[in-house]
Design a protein around this motif. Structure first.
Motif, PDB file in Angstrom:
ATOM      1  N   PHE A   1       0.829  -1.204   0.000  1.00  0.00           N
ATOM      2  CA  PHE A   1       0.000   0.000   0.000  1.00  0.00           C
ATOM      3  C   PHE A   1       0.869   1.262   0.000  1.00  0.00           C
ATOM      4  N   LEU A   2       1.819   1.333   0.935  1.00  0.00           N
ATOM      5  CA  LEU A   2       2.680   2.519   1.041  1.00  0.00           C
ATOM      6  C   LEU A   2       3.574   2.688  -0.186  1.00  0.00           C
ATOM      7  N   LEU A   3       4.142   1.591  -0.663  1.00  0.00           N
ATOM      8  CA  LEU A   3       4.999   1.674  -1.846  1.00  0.00           C
ATOM      9  C   LEU A   3       4.201   2.050  -3.094  1.00  0.00           C
ATOM     10  N   SER A   4       2.943   1.661  -3.138  1.00  0.00           N
ATOM     11  CA  SER A   4       2.099   2.029  -4.275  1.00  0.00           C
ATOM     12  C   SER A   4       1.756   3.516  -4.269  1.00  0.00           C
ATOM     13  N   ILE A   5       1.666   4.106  -3.079  1.00  0.00           N
ATOM     14  CA  ILE A   5       1.490   5.566  -3.010  1.00  0.00           C
ATOM     15  C   ILE A   5       2.707   6.241  -3.640  1.00  0.00           C
ATOM     16  N   LEU A   6       3.891   5.751  -3.289  1.00  0.00           N
ATOM     17  CA  LEU A   6       5.104   6.289  -3.927  1.00  0.00           C
ATOM     18  C   LEU A   6       5.097   6.012  -5.430  1.00  0.00           C
ATOM     19  N   GLY A   7       4.503   4.880  -5.825  1.00  0.00           N
ATOM     20  CA  GLY A   7       4.409   4.536  -7.243  1.00  0.00           C
ATOM     21  C   GLY A   7       3.625   5.546  -8.051  1.00  0.00           C
ATOM     22  N   LEU A   8       2.673   6.218  -7.431  1.00  0.00           N
ATOM     23  CA  LEU A   8       1.951   7.266  -8.153  1.00  0.00           C
ATOM     24  C   LEU A   8       2.866   8.444  -8.473  1.00  0.00           C
ATOM     25  N   LEU A   9       3.830   8.688  -7.590  1.00  0.00           N
ATOM     26  CA  LEU A   9       4.772   9.791  -7.799  1.00  0.00           C
ATOM     27  C   LEU A   9       5.934   9.387  -8.696  1.00  0.00           C
ATOM     28  N   TYR A  10       6.389   8.138  -8.546  1.00  0.00           N
ATOM     29  CA  TYR A  10       7.547   7.632  -9.287  1.00  0.00           C
ATOM     30  C   TYR A  10       7.181   6.274  -9.895  1.00  0.00           C
ATOM     31  N   PRO A  11       6.339   6.264 -10.934  1.00  0.00           N
ATOM     32  CA  PRO A  11       5.795   5.005 -11.437  1.00  0.00           C
ATOM     33  C   PRO A  11       6.847   3.986 -11.876  1.00  0.00           C
ATOM     34  N   LYS A  12       7.817   4.401 -12.622  1.00  0.00           N
ATOM     35  CA  LYS A  12       8.813   3.437 -13.119  1.00  0.00           C
ATOM     36  C   LYS A  12       9.803   3.015 -12.039  1.00  0.00           C
ATOM     37  N   LYS A  13      10.191   3.940 -11.191  1.00  0.00           N
ATOM     38  CA  LYS A  13      11.146   3.615 -10.126  1.00  0.00           C
ATOM     39  C   LYS A  13      10.569   2.631  -9.122  1.00  0.00           C
ATOM     40  N   MET A  14       9.265   2.667  -8.925  1.00  0.00           N
ATOM     41  CA  MET A  14       8.635   1.792  -7.940  1.00  0.00           C
ATOM     42  C   MET A  14       8.099   0.505  -8.554  1.00  0.00           C
ATOM     43  N   ALA A  15       8.423   0.244  -9.804  1.00  0.00           N
ATOM     44  CA  ALA A  15       7.889  -0.931 -10.499  1.00  0.00           C
ATOM     45  C   ALA A  15       8.354  -2.249  -9.885  1.00  0.00           C
ATOM     46  N   LEU A  16       9.422  -2.228  -9.105  1.00  0.00           N
ATOM     47  CA  LEU A  16       9.857  -3.466  -8.452  1.00  0.00           C
ATOM     48  C   LEU A  16       8.801  -4.011  -7.497  1.00  0.00           C
ATOM     49  N   VAL A  17       7.974  -3.131  -6.941  1.00  0.00           N
ATOM     50  CA  VAL A  17       6.902  -3.618  -6.072  1.00  0.00           C
ATOM     51  C   VAL A  17       5.921  -4.461  -6.887  1.00  0.00           C
ATOM     52  N   LEU A  18       5.737  -4.133  -8.139  1.00  0.00           N
ATOM     53  CA  LEU A  18       4.854  -4.923  -9.000  1.00  0.00           C
ATOM     54  C   LEU A  18       5.484  -6.268  -9.346  1.00  0.00           C
ATOM     55  N   LEU A  19       6.781  -6.266  -9.567  1.00  0.00           N
ATOM     56  CA  LEU A  19       7.487  -7.523  -9.813  1.00  0.00           C
ATOM     57  C   LEU A  19       7.417  -8.419  -8.580  1.00  0.00           C
ATOM     58  N   PHE A  20       7.556  -7.833  -7.406  1.00  0.00           N
ATOM     59  CA  PHE A  20       7.416  -8.586  -6.159  1.00  0.00           C
ATOM     60  C   PHE A  20       6.020  -9.195  -6.066  1.00  0.00           C
ATOM     61  N   GLN A  21       4.992  -8.396  -6.387  1.00  0.00           N
ATOM     62  CA  GLN A  21       3.625  -8.909  -6.335  1.00  0.00           C
ATOM     63  C   GLN A  21       3.415 -10.050  -7.324  1.00  0.00           C
ATOM     64  N   LEU A  22       3.930  -9.901  -8.516  1.00  0.00           N
ATOM     65  CA  LEU A  22       3.808 -10.963  -9.513  1.00  0.00           C
ATOM     66  C   LEU A  22       4.444 -12.249  -8.997  1.00  0.00           C
ATOM     67  N   THR A  23       5.573 -12.119  -8.329  1.00  0.00           N
ATOM     68  CA  THR A  23       6.289 -13.282  -7.811  1.00  0.00           C
ATOM     69  C   THR A  23       5.526 -13.954  -6.671  1.00  0.00           C
ATOM     70  N   TYR A  24       5.109 -13.185  -5.680  1.00  0.00           N
ATOM     71  CA  TYR A  24       4.467 -13.850  -4.545  1.00  0.00           C
ATOM     72  C   TYR A  24       3.051 -14.290  -4.869  1.00  0.00           C
ATOM     73  N   LYS A  25       2.324 -13.534  -5.672  1.00  0.00           N
ATOM     74  CA  LYS A  25       0.966 -13.955  -6.027  1.00  0.00           C
ATOM     75  C   LYS A  25       1.012 -15.192  -6.934  1.00  0.00           C
ATOM     76  N   GLY A  26       1.947 -15.202  -7.868  1.00  0.00           N
ATOM     77  CA  GLY A  26       2.099 -16.375  -8.737  1.00  0.00           C
ATOM     78  C   GLY A  26       2.503 -17.609  -7.949  1.00  0.00           C
ATOM     79  N   SER A  27       3.385 -17.426  -6.983  1.00  0.00           N
ATOM     80  CA  SER A  27       3.800 -18.541  -6.122  1.00  0.00           C
ATOM     81  C   SER A  27       2.623 -19.074  -5.317  1.00  0.00           C
ATOM     82  N   TRP A  28       1.799 -18.178  -4.789  1.00  0.00           N
ATOM     83  CA  TRP A  28       0.644 -18.603  -3.994  1.00  0.00           C
ATOM     84  C   TRP A  28      -0.333 -19.389  -4.863  1.00  0.00           C
ATOM     85  N   VAL A  29      -0.564 -18.914  -6.079  1.00  0.00           N
ATOM     86  CA  VAL A  29      -1.472 -19.627  -6.984  1.00  0.00           C
ATOM     87  C   VAL A  29      -0.928 -21.025  -7.275  1.00  0.00           C
TER      88      VAL A  29
END
Length: 125
Positions: free
Chosen positions: A55-83
């Motif tokens: 949540f907090l990193l996504s707020i920063l993502g609105l200000l720095y969309p490309k710099k914070m894209a690693l949070v999306l990669l993290f989500q892809l990894t853990y959500k894919g692993s859970w599935v």
């Protein structure tokens, strides 16, 4: 860039709600977020902390969309692993799992590879 910011906004809404519910009302989260598929445990608050960070990193993502894209990669990894390692085995063995969460994770895993700015993550200097 609009798609990237839209994903961050979705993260802020969903992860923010899940985080607040899991951290401050974990028994309610056991019913709503986890659909009574797991017994109440303080682990729910740990999960709430993870989603709070997203949540907090996504707020920063609105200000720095490309710099914070690693949070999306993290989500892809853990959500894919859970599935792969939790949801699919539970589905095959006809065991309960939070189906709403599973559906959201599958949708997110299908969308994120097209939204993540891969070049900016791996070719950034």
């Amino acid at each position: 860039m609009i798609a990237l910011k839209t994903v961050y906004i979705a993260n802020i809404i969903v992860a923010g709600w899940i985080s607040i519910t899991s951290l401050f009302y974990p028994k309610k989260a056991a019913v709503t977020v986890f659909q009574n598929t797991y017994p109440y445990s303080e682990v729910i608050r740990l999960v709430g902390s993870l989603w709070g960070a997203i949540f907090l990193l996504s707020i920063l993502g609105l200000l720095y969309p490309k710099k914070m894209a690693l949070v999306l990669l993290f989500q892809l990894t853990y959500k894919g692993s859970w599935v792969l390692f939790v949801m699919l085995p539970a589905l095959w063995q006809k065991q309960p799992y939070p189906s709403g969460m599973g559906a959201f994770f599958i949708i997110w895993c299908a969308i994120l590879p097209f939204i993540i700015p891969w070049k900016d993550i791996f070719l950034a200097s």
